[in-house]
Design a protein around this motif. Sequence first.
Motif, PDB file in Angstrom:
ATOM      1  N   ILE A 313       0.977  -1.082  -0.239  1.00  0.00           N
ATOM      2  CA  ILE A 313      -0.102  -0.064   0.152  1.00  0.00           C
ATOM      3  C   ILE A 313       0.738   1.398   0.160  1.00  0.00           C
ATOM      4  O   ILE A 313       0.533   2.262  -0.591  1.00  0.00           O
ATOM      5  CB  ILE A 313      -1.062  -0.112   1.191  1.00  0.00           C
ATOM      6  CG1 ILE A 313      -0.247   0.445   2.694  1.00  0.00           C
ATOM      7  CG2 ILE A 313      -1.992  -1.167   1.049  1.00  0.00           C
ATOM      8  CD1 ILE A 313      -1.039   0.243   3.662  1.00  0.00           C
ATOM      9  N   ILE A 315       3.526   4.185   1.893  1.00  0.00           N
ATOM     10  CA  ILE A 315       3.798   5.408   2.469  1.00  0.00           C
ATOM     11  C   ILE A 315       3.498   6.743   2.049  1.00  0.00           C
ATOM     12  O   ILE A 315       4.043   7.742   1.877  1.00  0.00           O
ATOM     13  CB  ILE A 315       4.492   5.129   3.677  1.00  0.00           C
ATOM     14  CG1 ILE A 315       4.045   3.692   4.169  1.00  0.00           C
ATOM     15  CG2 ILE A 315       4.212   6.038   4.841  1.00  0.00           C
ATOM     16  CD1 ILE A 315       5.372   3.231   5.060  1.00  0.00           C
ATOM     17  N   GLU A 335      -4.765  -4.407  12.040  1.00  0.00           N
ATOM     18  CA  GLU A 335      -4.393  -5.415  13.238  1.00  0.00           C
ATOM     19  C   GLU A 335      -2.980  -4.797  13.962  1.00  0.00           C
ATOM     20  O   GLU A 335      -2.152  -4.087  13.129  1.00  0.00           O
ATOM     21  CB  GLU A 335      -3.921  -7.005  12.615  1.00  0.00           C
ATOM     22  CG  GLU A 335      -4.221  -7.689  13.387  1.00  0.00           C
ATOM     23  CD  GLU A 335      -3.734  -9.395  12.916  1.00  0.00           C
ATOM     24  OE1 GLU A 335      -2.718  -9.305  13.691  1.00  0.00           O
ATOM     25  OE2 GLU A 335      -4.085  -9.252  11.672  1.00  0.00           O
ATOM     26  N   GLY A 336      -3.515  -4.757  15.650  1.00  0.00           N
ATOM     27  CA  GLY A 336      -1.695  -4.178  15.866  1.00  0.00           C
ATOM     28  C   GLY A 336      -2.221  -3.278  16.441  1.00  0.00           C
ATOM     29  O   GLY A 336      -2.738  -2.776  16.546  1.00  0.00           O
ATOM     30  N   GLY A 340       5.168  -2.224  16.861  1.00  0.00           N
ATOM     31  CA  GLY A 340       5.987  -2.721  16.216  1.00  0.00           C
ATOM     32  C   GLY A 340       7.952  -2.015  15.242  1.00  0.00           C
ATOM     33  O   GLY A 340       8.713  -2.223  15.616  1.00  0.00           O
ATOM     34  N   THR A 342       8.325   1.674  16.571  1.00  0.00           N
ATOM     35  CA  THR A 342       9.054   1.361  17.547  1.00  0.00           C
ATOM     36  C   THR A 342       9.891   0.590  18.243  1.00  0.00           C
ATOM     37  O   THR A 342      11.495   1.089  18.510  1.00  0.00           O
ATOM     38  CB  THR A 342       8.180   1.909  18.869  1.00  0.00           C
ATOM     39  OG1 THR A 342       6.961   3.074  18.026  1.00  0.00           O
ATOM     40  CG2 THR A 342       8.963   2.756  19.326  1.00  0.00           C
TER      41      THR A 342
HETATM   42  P1  ADP Z   1       1.509  -1.971  14.017  1.00  0.00           P
HETATM   43  O1  ADP Z   1       1.808  -3.023  12.433  1.00  0.00           O
HETATM   44  O2  ADP Z   1       1.150  -2.853  14.968  1.00  0.00           O
HETATM   45  O3  ADP Z   1       0.580  -1.597  13.360  1.00  0.00           O
HETATM   46  P2  ADP Z   1       4.116  -0.933  12.915  1.00  0.00           P
HETATM   47  O4  ADP Z   1       4.895   0.420  14.306  1.00  0.00           O
HETATM   48  O5  ADP Z   1       4.953  -1.976  13.500  1.00  0.00           O
HETATM   49  O6  ADP Z   1       2.790  -0.994  14.279  1.00  0.00           O
HETATM   50  O7  ADP Z   1       3.920   0.405  12.665  1.00  0.00           O
HETATM   51  C1  ADP Z   1       2.984   0.862  12.649  1.00  0.00           C
HETATM   52  C2  ADP Z   1       2.348   2.231  11.180  1.00  0.00           C
HETATM   53  O8  ADP Z   1       3.455   2.242   9.705  1.00  0.00           O
HETATM   54  C3  ADP Z   1       1.250   0.484  10.545  1.00  0.00           C
HETATM   55  O9  ADP Z   1       0.083   0.682  11.099  1.00  0.00           O
HETATM   56  C4  ADP Z   1       0.908   0.717   9.229  1.00  0.00           C
HETATM   57  O10 ADP Z   1       0.271   1.757   8.883  1.00  0.00           O
HETATM   58  C5  ADP Z   1       2.110   1.364   8.967  1.00  0.00           C
HETATM   59  N1  ADP Z   1       3.527   0.630   8.519  1.00  0.00           N
HETATM   60  C6  ADP Z   1       3.758  -0.102   9.012  1.00  0.00           C
HETATM   61  N2  ADP Z   1       4.645  -1.302   7.776  1.00  0.00           N
HETATM   62  C7  ADP Z   1       4.351  -0.832   6.093  1.00  0.00           C
HETATM   63  C8  ADP Z   1       4.376  -0.925   5.580  1.00  0.00           C
HETATM   64  N3  ADP Z   1       5.432  -2.513   4.863  1.00  0.00           N
HETATM   65  N4  ADP Z   1       3.621  -0.723   4.257  1.00  0.00           N
HETATM   66  C9  ADP Z   1       2.287   0.220   4.946  1.00  0.00           C
HETATM   67  N5  ADP Z   1       2.155   0.841   5.771  1.00  0.00           N
HETATM   68  C10 ADP Z   1       3.162   0.025   6.785  1.00  0.00           C
END
Ligand code: ADP
Length: 379
Positions: A313, A315, A335-336, A340, A342
């Motif tokens: 998707i 960022i 989900e989450g 992660g 951080t």
């Molecule tokens: P979690 O995965 O538990 O929501 P993270 O700290 O790992 O928390 O990620 C924070 C946010 O960063 C995610 O909720 C997502 O919105 C964005 N994100 C992380 N990895 C990706 C990725 N590979 N592609 C797109 N968005 C991402």
Amino acid sequence: MAQPAEPPYPLPGHAQTDARLPAILNTVVDGIITIDEGGTVLSLNPAAERIFGYPAVEVIGRNVNMLMPEPYHSEHDGYLANYRRTGVKKIIGIGREVRGLRKDGGIFPMDLAVSETQFGKERLFTGIVRDISERHQAAQERERLIGELERKNAEMERFTYTVSHDLKSPLITIRGFLGLLEKDVAAGDHQRMRSDMGHIHQAVGKMQQMLDELLALSRVGRVDNPPQAIPLAELAHEAAALVAGRIQQKGVRVEIADDLPVVIGDRPRLLEVLLNLLDNAAKFVGHAPQPQVRVGWRRDNGEAVIFVQDNGIGIDADYRERIFALFERLDPDSEGTGIGLTLVKRIVEVHGGRIWVESAGPGHGSTFCFTLPGKQGAP
Ligand code: ADP
């Protein structure tokens, strides 16, 4: 007749002063350089030879400017010019910090005190030079530590605020559904009671997960496992096997470069880094027809950059910093917990590395890049 007591420090003009002067000049730790009114060096002691790296013969008879980098040349000339103009006898620059120039071109901070004496018709200047490189370094180190402490304090404040704020949300859910539960118990509505309890269970589970992950985050600063050489390709395969469930469920093709560098670090922690990045890459694939994740590396300005790249998707540029902050999630329904990344950032930084994300924008995939110290300092 009783002899007059010897003064502990001979006074100027006392016979012993002259006898001791060469011994003092030869052993004193500060550099002592005497010049004439035109700036020509007349003498320098062994400490000055050591400080500037020149034998005396290479300096005597030459202009003292050779021992000073720009812009101190002009400053010194300025003093002499002023002296010639006004003829005022004074000691200038006690403790004044200036820079010296060594024979090897090195520039160092020094304290310089200048005194002047009348020698017959000639006016002489004697500079006393102290190399204060170490004091300077200590002051710079102190500044750096203070800066780091301030940054850590600010981070801690933000952290405490975020934790107390975000942990409240499942609590509010629990309280809300407990209120509803009371009413539904009074009304004897079993179906709604079950639904209320389901919501409460879910909120408790979320809170438990947040607390567990916070605990993991608080542990990152501590070195638990002795650093070891870790072939990253091996570690990436291990991480991919651990998230195989989500990878298969989303139909993601994972490609791991065979030539990933060998890094030095805490193995279980670095496994967590790859695990989180791979899990996210699989989680946020979106609707890519052929979801793909690639773990590879490239060399940027001589530094090895390891990356986990997906075609998911993507960022938005505005969020590329924020996603590394505690509890930050771009989609609250995903989900989450938002811990992660951080955690990943903290682990990479504790290892002396950096982490960032590159993305051409929403819909164009993301590349999470990080550096780690390698086998000989650089992978
Ligand atoms: P979690 O995965 O538990 O929501 P993270 O700290 O790992 O928390 O990620 C924070 C946010 O960063 C995610 O909720 C997502 O919105 C964005 N994100 C992380 N990895 C990706 C990725 N590979 N592609 C797109 N968005 C991402």
